[in-house]
Design a protein around this motif. Structure first.
Motif, PDB file in Angstrom:
ATOM      1  N   SER A 100     -28.095 128.443  42.468  1.00 23.95           N
ATOM      2  CA  SER A 100     -28.702 127.620  42.958  1.00 23.95           C
ATOM      3  C   SER A 100     -28.157 125.733  42.696  1.00 23.95           C
ATOM      4  O   SER A 100     -27.780 126.318  42.182  1.00 23.95           O
ATOM      5  N   GLU A 101     -28.767 125.140  43.906  1.00 19.48           N
ATOM      6  CA  GLU A 101     -28.146 123.723  43.709  1.00 19.48           C
ATOM      7  C   GLU A 101     -28.071 122.956  42.547  1.00 19.48           C
ATOM      8  O   GLU A 101     -27.511 122.232  41.352  1.00 19.48           O
ATOM      9  N   GLU A 102     -29.439 123.671  41.893  1.00 22.23           N
ATOM     10  CA  GLU A 102     -30.002 122.088  41.112  1.00 22.23           C
ATOM     11  C   GLU A 102     -29.024 122.926  39.255  1.00 22.23           C
ATOM     12  O   GLU A 102     -28.345 122.409  38.400  1.00 22.23           O
ATOM     13  N   LYS A 103     -28.499 124.623  39.146  1.00 25.34           N
ATOM     14  CA  LYS A 103     -28.079 125.323  38.293  1.00 25.34           C
ATOM     15  C   LYS A 103     -26.815 124.659  38.339  1.00 25.34           C
ATOM     16  O   LYS A 103     -25.926 124.611  37.604  1.00 25.34           O
ATOM     17  N   PHE A 104     -25.767 124.259  39.381  1.00 30.48           N
ATOM     18  CA  PHE A 104     -24.265 123.895  39.865  1.00 30.48           C
ATOM     19  C   PHE A 104     -24.314 122.233  39.343  1.00 30.48           C
ATOM     20  O   PHE A 104     -23.521 122.360  38.662  1.00 30.48           O
ATOM     21  N   ASN A 105     -25.469 121.648  39.083  1.00 28.51           N
ATOM     22  CA  ASN A 105     -25.615 120.046  38.959  1.00 28.51           C
ATOM     23  C   ASN A 105     -25.551 120.343  37.711  1.00 28.51           C
ATOM     24  O   ASN A 105     -24.904 119.907  37.343  1.00 28.51           O
ATOM     25  N   GLN A 106     -26.941 121.238  37.101  1.00 31.40           N
ATOM     26  CA  GLN A 106     -26.551 121.305  35.430  1.00 31.40           C
ATOM     27  C   GLN A 106     -25.508 121.098  34.899  1.00 31.40           C
ATOM     28  O   GLN A 106     -24.895 120.721  33.676  1.00 31.40           O
ATOM     29  N   LEU A 107     -24.690 123.023  35.497  1.00 36.07           N
ATOM     30  CA  LEU A 107     -22.857 122.545  35.023  1.00 36.07           C
ATOM     31  C   LEU A 107     -22.185 121.733  35.105  1.00 36.07           C
ATOM     32  O   LEU A 107     -21.282 121.066  34.182  1.00 36.07           O
ATOM     33  N   VAL A 108     -22.373 120.748  36.353  1.00 39.14           N
ATOM     34  CA  VAL A 108     -21.195 118.904  36.879  1.00 39.14           C
ATOM     35  C   VAL A 108     -21.932 118.717  35.052  1.00 39.14           C
ATOM     36  O   VAL A 108     -20.733 118.138  34.936  1.00 39.14           O
ATOM     37  N   LEU A 109     -22.837 118.165  34.789  1.00 35.86           N
ATOM     38  CA  LEU A 109     -23.009 117.465  34.300  1.00 35.86           C
ATOM     39  C   LEU A 109     -22.500 117.565  32.339  1.00 35.86           C
ATOM     40  O   LEU A 109     -22.683 117.116  32.146  1.00 35.86           O
ATOM     41  N   ILE A 320     -35.088 116.729  32.437  1.00 39.19           N
ATOM     42  CA  ILE A 320     -34.549 117.550  31.709  1.00 39.19           C
ATOM     43  C   ILE A 320     -35.717 118.416  32.176  1.00 39.19           C
ATOM     44  O   ILE A 320     -35.884 119.633  32.382  1.00 39.19           O
ATOM     45  N   TYR A 321     -36.964 117.345  31.947  1.00 41.72           N
ATOM     46  CA  TYR A 321     -38.810 118.464  31.926  1.00 41.72           C
ATOM     47  C   TYR A 321     -38.646 118.643  33.462  1.00 41.72           C
ATOM     48  O   TYR A 321     -39.038 119.633  34.167  1.00 41.72           O
ATOM     49  N   ARG A 322     -37.640 117.304  34.826  1.00 40.14           N
ATOM     50  CA  ARG A 322     -37.756 118.485  35.771  1.00 40.14           C
ATOM     51  C   ARG A 322     -37.277 119.595  36.163  1.00 40.14           C
ATOM     52  O   ARG A 322     -37.535 120.554  37.143  1.00 40.14           O
ATOM     53  N   LEU A 323     -35.641 119.480  35.361  1.00 37.56           N
ATOM     54  CA  LEU A 323     -35.431 120.709  35.608  1.00 37.56           C
ATOM     55  C   LEU A 323     -35.971 121.869  35.329  1.00 37.56           C
ATOM     56  O   LEU A 323     -35.598 123.367  35.572  1.00 37.56           O
ATOM     57  N   ASN A 325     -39.591 122.695  35.165  1.00 39.02           N
ATOM     58  CA  ASN A 325     -40.704 122.898  35.682  1.00 39.02           C
ATOM     59  C   ASN A 325     -41.504 121.953  37.108  1.00 39.02           C
ATOM     60  O   ASN A 325     -41.229 123.109  37.395  1.00 39.02           O
ATOM     61  N   ALA A 326     -39.358 122.155  37.405  1.00 36.33           N
ATOM     62  CA  ALA A 326     -39.348 121.986  39.155  1.00 36.33           C
ATOM     63  C   ALA A 326     -40.369 120.343  39.308  1.00 36.33           C
ATOM     64  O   ALA A 326     -40.567 120.473  40.436  1.00 36.33           O
ATOM     65  N   THR A 327     -40.657 119.839  38.629  1.00 34.13           N
ATOM     66  CA  THR A 327     -41.505 118.982  38.752  1.00 34.13           C
ATOM     67  C   THR A 327     -41.263 117.562  37.385  1.00 34.13           C
ATOM     68  O   THR A 327     -40.718 117.643  36.645  1.00 34.13           O
ATOM     69  N   VAL A 328     -41.695 116.543  37.957  1.00 35.64           N
ATOM     70  CA  VAL A 328     -41.011 115.410  36.868  1.00 35.64           C
ATOM     71  C   VAL A 328     -42.712 115.198  36.003  1.00 35.64           C
ATOM     72  O   VAL A 328     -43.851 116.113  36.699  1.00 35.64           O
ATOM     73  N   PRO A 329     -42.910 115.354  34.730  1.00 36.46           N
ATOM     74  CA  PRO A 329     -43.929 114.942  34.233  1.00 36.46           C
ATOM     75  C   PRO A 329     -45.140 114.622  34.242  1.00 36.46           C
ATOM     76  O   PRO A 329     -45.247 113.379  35.774  1.00 36.46           O
ATOM     77  N   GLU A 330     -47.100 114.824  34.929  1.00 40.40           N
ATOM     78  CA  GLU A 330     -47.630 114.040  35.177  1.00 40.40           C
ATOM     79  C   GLU A 330     -47.892 112.789  33.809  1.00 40.40           C
ATOM     80  O   GLU A 330     -47.934 111.752  34.655  1.00 40.40           O
ATOM     81  N   GLU A 331     -47.611 112.470  32.818  1.00 44.47           N
ATOM     82  CA  GLU A 331     -47.467 111.552  32.109  1.00 44.47           C
ATOM     83  C   GLU A 331     -47.029 111.631  31.401  1.00 44.47           C
ATOM     84  O   GLU A 331     -45.618 112.861  30.325  1.00 44.47           O
ATOM     85  N   LEU A 332     -45.973 110.777  30.300  1.00 43.66           N
ATOM     86  CA  LEU A 332     -44.853 110.722  29.190  1.00 43.66           C
ATOM     87  C   LEU A 332     -45.306 111.424  28.273  1.00 43.66           C
ATOM     88  O   LEU A 332     -45.019 112.127  27.709  1.00 43.66           O
ATOM     89  N   GLU A 333     -46.728 111.648  28.062  1.00 43.94           N
ATOM     90  CA  GLU A 333     -47.405 112.954  26.333  1.00 43.94           C
ATOM     91  C   GLU A 333     -46.590 114.106  27.094  1.00 43.94           C
ATOM     92  O   GLU A 333     -46.599 115.180  25.905  1.00 43.94           O
ATOM     93  N   ASN A 334     -46.123 114.975  28.401  1.00 40.60           N
ATOM     94  CA  ASN A 334     -46.031 116.317  28.535  1.00 40.60           C
ATOM     95  C   ASN A 334     -44.578 116.275  28.181  1.00 40.60           C
ATOM     96  O   ASN A 334     -44.342 117.481  27.581  1.00 40.60           O
ATOM     97  N   LEU A 335     -44.085 114.807  27.511  1.00 41.26           N
ATOM     98  CA  LEU A 335     -42.188 114.985  27.550  1.00 41.26           C
ATOM     99  C   LEU A 335     -42.481 115.304  25.804  1.00 41.26           C
ATOM    100  O   LEU A 335     -41.949 116.054  25.200  1.00 41.26           O
ATOM    101  N   VAL A 336     -43.288 114.883  25.123  1.00 43.47           N
ATOM    102  CA  VAL A 336     -43.688 114.921  23.547  1.00 43.47           C
ATOM    103  C   VAL A 336     -44.254 116.747  23.031  1.00 43.47           C
ATOM    104  O   VAL A 336     -43.540 117.060  22.117  1.00 43.47           O
TER     105      VAL A 336
END
Length: 371
Positions: A100-109, A320-323, A325-336
């Motif tokens: 997947s392009e997502e996995k490839f991007n992860q390796l690039v970073l 990282i959360y987006r990678l 979960n395929a979506t950004v968090p609903e709220e910042l507390e999701n990162l915690v």
């Protein structure tokens, strides 16, 4: 911006900080002992890292093969297609459903970070910034410079302890034990024991009896430092056993900092604050109003600098959360909840929390508190 000199006069971290703060576009060239490393910036963001010993493309090819994400024959075919039709390797692998392009991007970073961490160990050599030259070909991702610096401080501080724990990366996995259930983790939390994070879970998936620690780290795609930290975490939590015991147990800093984008560690943060203090003080003189015993965070100039770095950490955690979960968090507390940040990271150095608005599964807005 004319910027050139030797690393004895101006350290690499200072150079990176200056380019980042001024949001410059160009290429920094570092030379030492017959070796050259180029770091390209786009408006202060790191977009490419090249080494005269081995190109970034060659390094990524090796990472793909060592992680067993692709077979050599499939890679050869994809490279031929890439050369013949002009499509990027990332697109070719995705179209052929090999990666997947997502996995490839992860390796690039990851490739860029690993190269930068090695560069940060240089203590001698020369540097030069060329504002009219940007290595654009092969640029696939970007890194926040200040986040990389803070993480680099953490790696430099923790690496000696980690090396003492695992002096030989060829030691093999001797036994695999059941992975703790959530109930057990909750009990561990109540007893103040460190919990297993996403890095340990990711590495655990590739663990097999007989594999060396080095191979397991390669399969995890976590990077050498964070991969070894995850191995230590799994051993200390009783999930795996090595053919040789870990070295002397140190304070549990490693158990709390297992992902490269996670909370970067108190040493890194303190060093970063000192770096900001020295740079702001040298450029603004008495503007800091510095006096003995005064609270650093009470100074508005420093608070803004620290908040800028803190927002970069939050943005990294969101990515990282987006990678994952395929979506950004609903709220910042999701990162915690995902253990990417701590609760106080959502407001440091302010009294109020950072503003956050999720606009779509891939788009958001992050604002500093209006204090």
């Amino acid at each position: 911006m004319a910027l050139r000199g030797t690393l004895k006069e101006f350290q690499i971290a200072d150079i990176f900080q200056l380019v980042s703060q001024q949001a410059k576009t160009g290429t920094l060239r570092f030379k030492s002992k017959g070796r050259t490393v180029w770091v390209s910036f786009l408006e202060g963001w790191i977009v490419r890292v090249e080494d005269s010993r081995k190109s970034s493309q060659e390094t990524i090819h090796e990472m793909l093969l060592k992680a067993e994400l692709i077979l050599q024959e499939d890679l050869d075919i994809a490279l031929d297609v890439h050369k013949n039709i002009g499509r990027s390797l990332r697109e070719v692998l995705s179209l052929r459903k090999l990666l997947s392009e997502e996995k490839f991007n992860q390796l690039v970073l990851l490739q860029m970070r690993e190269a930068l961490y090695e560069l940060f160990s240089w203590t001698s050599g020369s540097y030069e910034f060329d504002a009219n030259s940007v290595l654009s070909e092969g640029t696939w991702g970007r890194l926040n410079t200040e986040s990389v610096l803070m993480d680099g401080f953490r790696v430099a501080d923790e690496w000696p302890k980690l090396h003492k724990k695992i002096p030989d990366e060829n030691v093999v996995i001797e036994k695999i034990l059941p992975f703790p259930e959530l109930a057990h983790e909750a009990k561990a939390r109540r007893s103040s024991r460190s919990m297993l994070g996403l890095a340990e879970r990711q590495l655990y998936e590739g663990v097999k009896v007989g594999l060396s620690v080095k191979k397991v780290v390669e399969l995890s795609c976590l990077g050498r430092f964070d991969g070894l930290c995850a191995v230590v975490g799994l051993v200390e939590q009783g999930c795996i056993q090595l053919s040789q015991p870990l070295g002397p147990r140190s304070k549990p800093a490693l158990g709390r900092q297992r992902r490269w984008p996670k909370v970067f560690g108190q040493i890194g943060v303190v060093l970063f604050y000192l770096l900001v203090v020295s740079m702001v003080a040298s450029s603004n003189g008495d503007i800091l109003g510095w006096s003995a015993g005064r609270n650093v965070l009470a100074n508005p100039v420093l608070r803004r600098h620290i908040a800028r770095a803190q927002m970069a950490r939050i943005e990294t955690a969101i990515e990282i959360y987006r990678l994952e979960n395929a979506t950004v968090p609903e709220e910042l507390e999701n990162l915690v909840e995902a253990r990417l940040l701590r609760a106080d990271d959502l407001r440091h150095p302010w009294r109020s929390a950072y503003g956050y608005l999720r606009k779509s599964p891939s788009n958001y807005e992050l604002l500093s508190p209006s204090e």
